[in-house]
Write a protein that holds these residues in place. Structure first.
Motif, PDB file in Angstrom:
ATOM      1  N   SER A 169      -1.566   0.547   4.949  1.00  0.00           N
ATOM      2  CA  SER A 169      -2.905   1.117   4.891  1.00  0.00           C
ATOM      3  C   SER A 169      -3.974   0.081   4.589  1.00  0.00           C
TER       4      SER A 169
ATOM      5  N   LEU B 276       4.536   6.372   7.130  1.00  0.00           N
ATOM      6  CA  LEU B 276       3.298   5.827   6.577  1.00  0.00           C
ATOM      7  C   LEU B 276       3.555   4.649   5.654  1.00  0.00           C
TER       8      LEU B 276
ATOM      9  N   LYS C 283      -6.634   7.422   8.362  1.00  0.00           N
ATOM     10  CA  LYS C 283      -6.227   6.267   7.547  1.00  0.00           C
ATOM     11  C   LYS C 283      -6.905   6.308   6.173  1.00  0.00           C
TER      12      LYS C 283
ATOM     13  N   ILE D 227       1.886   1.853  10.052  1.00  0.00           N
ATOM     14  CA  ILE D 227       0.521   2.015  10.524  1.00  0.00           C
ATOM     15  C   ILE D 227       0.303   1.136  11.760  1.00  0.00           C
TER      16      ILE D 227
ATOM     17  N   GLU E 154      -2.717   9.661   9.865  1.00  0.00           N
ATOM     18  CA  GLU E 154      -2.638   8.465  10.705  1.00  0.00           C
ATOM     19  C   GLU E 154      -3.946   8.217  11.443  1.00  0.00           C
TER      20      GLU E 154
ATOM     21  N   VAL F 219      -3.716   7.726   3.491  1.00  0.00           N
ATOM     22  CA  VAL F 219      -2.406   7.122   3.730  1.00  0.00           C
ATOM     23  C   VAL F 219      -1.660   6.955   2.407  1.00  0.00           C
TER      24      VAL F 219
ATOM     25  N   GLU G 153      -0.389  13.520  11.576  1.00  0.00           N
ATOM     26  CA  GLU G 153      -1.335  13.035  12.590  1.00  0.00           C
ATOM     27  C   GLU G 153      -2.726  12.855  12.001  1.00  0.00           C
TER      28      GLU G 153
END
Length: 592
Positions: free
Chosen positions: A159, A117, A89, A121, A86, A93, A83
């Motif tokens: 990413s 990941l 970022k 995204i 995410e 990532v 979490e």
């Protein structure tokens, strides 16, 4: 993100780098969320250690209870880490993507949660996608001036960029990759933080992470320039379509190429690739009734690893131009297990002298493994000689061991085995193959050439993929023949592949091993003449493709029980060949 929906200038889409205050704020937020996870693991370690040393007569913790405690903590910790990455970022990532491939190092809860990941995204809204593409490729004109169709739902969202399927006005189906607005300052800011922290803590860290982050920072700046990526796609395609001595060869994998000059710094139009990402392969195979560990799954796994090993062997030791980001989200598997390698934004060029030294090192590693496998005596003369050869090559390449261990041949040899050796081999000197262990040879390295950073990432990720696919894998064995070609062709400087006239040389032909690509148009004069070698090569590829299609149809039409038995025999035959090679023996043409 502020500015993403602005209608004004380009600076609203692609703002300047973060200030030092913004970088510090971002770093504090990351560690504020991650440090409690690290503290929880330390607390659990202390708790379980105390419970394991209870006074006589009291109930000690059972192995089942200890496993349940760690499993519960892994589930909580992996959820929190996933979490955090995410939400924030940026470069975090990229770190999570690497962790997700290392099933040999991290608990399953982490590798499973972080797998998303690789291509999961949050999407950019299509209104923003449209404005960026129009600005970058069309000077503000409508998409219909270039595209017949343009899918609003992306194929993937990672990413750095998002990819959409589209059709050009001439009917070509393409993929359109566009950079995420506002991502550049975050990524560069994260790298700057990591470089600053690693330099400040250099004396406390097990390896020279400052050198690592410097190399990754340079690679990241190239990855943010899609003009550089377009050039890299062409170079990588040339690299994999030639043997290590420069002769044209079948492609083991396919690489999508740019659609003409439809490219800017932040938008790239390229060939569309059919297939499923490697990280979704198990799920897709289950949908087709193929279970992990079945003969079909093991054969597919071998083909994928063989294709990738061949491609990277040619990139590293042949052309010296390497795809630096081979995580499972960038590896697509098509029908028949054919492999495509996408996202060429991270790359590294290796000069000829370094390619030759690396080839010698890989051959020496393979020689050491064969010598140690054929002898039960650690002090065997042949094993010691092979170890000394590996150690000297490691030092000559520029790897510097920590103070007091500069002359430790076991350590120098273990560093090479960690990068290029078999994952299940015992390292000399009692060093560990687990890079997180206190006995890892990597933790005894003071510094190493930056050229080894992306190369090491490629080799480690390949071995991680092998672990996930449950396929026996040896880089030294797979690359041996190619490395001998490299050493044999090292007499002097040669014109790089991308500087040669390859028109009509067969380098762009579609092969049964994994697709095709484009070369420059056939010219006139001598360059346009058809040579016997070219005809023979074309007939060979045509015959191989026809044979593969015939065998595929034959196997598919067999009764299920017969097909399964046949595939089991094929797998066992390949495993016997692998076992004999790993013992240092020779394998005959019949595989026995």
């Amino acid at each position: 993100d502020a500015g993403m929906n602005s209608e004004d200038g380009a600076d609203d889409y692609f703002p300047p780098p973060l200030t030092s205050v913004q970088r510090a704020t971002r770093a504090v937020e990351f560690y504020k969320r991650v440090l409690p996870v690290l503290a929880a693991y330390k607390a659990k370690e202390v708790e379980l250690d105390l419970r394991g040393r209870v006074p006589l007569g009291l109930a000690a913790i059972t192995p089942e209870e200890e496993l349940a405690a760690w499993t519960e903590l892994d589930e909580w910790g992996s959820t929190r880490i996933a979490e955090t990455i995410e939400d924030m970022k940026g470069y975090y990532v990229k770190t999570g993507q690497v962790v997700s491939t290392r099933a040999d190092l991290f608990p399953e809860a982490y590798t499973e949660k972080l797998t998303r990941l690789q291509d999961g995204i949050e999407w950019m809204p299509f209104e923003l996608v449209e404005r960026v593409v129009r600005r970058e490729l069309l000077d503000g004109a409508e998409l219909s001036e270039l595209f017949a169709t343009f899918d609003e739902e992306p194929l993937g969202s990672a990413s750095i960029a998002q990819v959409h399927k589209a059709t050009l006005l001439d009917g070509r189906v393409v993929a359109v990759k566009l950079q995420r607005p506002n991502v550049e300052p975050k990524l560069l800011g994260d790298i700057a933080n990591l470089k600053r922290i690693s330099r400040a803590l250099a004396e406390s860290l097990p390896v020279d992470y400052y050198a690592v982050f410097c190399e990754l920072g340079d690679a990241l700046e190239r990855e943010l320039d899609f003009l550089a990526e377009a050039q890299a796609m062409r170079k990588i395609d040339l690299a994999i379509s030639h043997d290590n001595d420069g002769r044209p060869a079948d492609r083991p994998v396919a690489v999508p190429l740019p659609a003409g000059e439809l490219v800017s710094k932040r938008v790239l139009v390229m060939d569309f690739v059919e297939g499923v990402p490697l990280n979704r392969l198990k799920e897709r195979m289950r949908e087709r009734g193929i279970e992990p560990g079945s003969p079909e799954a093991r054969i597919a796994g071998r083909r994928i690893l063989d294709s990738l090993a061949s491609a990277f062997g040619r990139m590293i030791f042949g052309a010296g131009f390497i795809h630096g980001d081979p995580h499972p989200g960038n590896i697509f598997i098509g029908e028949g297990g054919k492999v495509s390698l996408i996202d060429c934004g991270q790359f590294k060029a290796l000069p000829r002298p370094q390619r030759v030294e690396l080839a010698k090192l890989v051959l020496a590693v393979d020689g050491y493994q064969r010598a140690s496998a054929s002898s039960s005596d650690d002090d065997d003369a042949a094993t010691n000689a092979a170890k000394l050869e590996v150690a000297n090559l490691v030092r000559s390449f520029g790897v510097r061991l920590e103070e007091g261990r500069e002359d430790d041949d076991d350590l120098a040899c273990s560093v090479a085995l960690f990068l290029f050796g078999d994952s299940d081999r015992t390292l000399p000197g009692g060093y560990s193959t687990n890079e997180l262990s206190d006995d890892s040879p990597i933790k005894r390295v003071a510094s190493f050439p930056q050229e080894l950073v992306l190369l090491g990432r490629a080799t480690v990720l390949l071995k991680g993929i092998a672990k996930k696919l449950d396929v026996p894998f040896s880089l030294g064995e797979k690359w041996g023949d190619g490395c001998r070609l490299t050493v044999g062709a090292a007499s002097g400087p040669q014109l790089p592949l991308w500087g040669k006239d390859v028109s009509g040389a067969g380098a762009g032909a579609v092969t049964a091993a994994g697709g095709g690509g484009s070369t420059s148009g056939g010219g006139g004069g001598a360059a346009g003449k058809v040579r016997f070698g070219q005809v023979a090569s074309m007939l060979k590829m045509w015959g191989r493709g026809k044979t593969e299609r015939f065998l595929k149809r034959t196997v598919e039409n067999m009764p299920s029980s017969v097909r399964t038995r046949l595939l089991e025999l094929v797998v066992k035959r390949e495993e016997r060949k692998d076992a004999k090679r790993r013992r240092g023996g020779q394998v005959g043409t019949d595989g026995r």
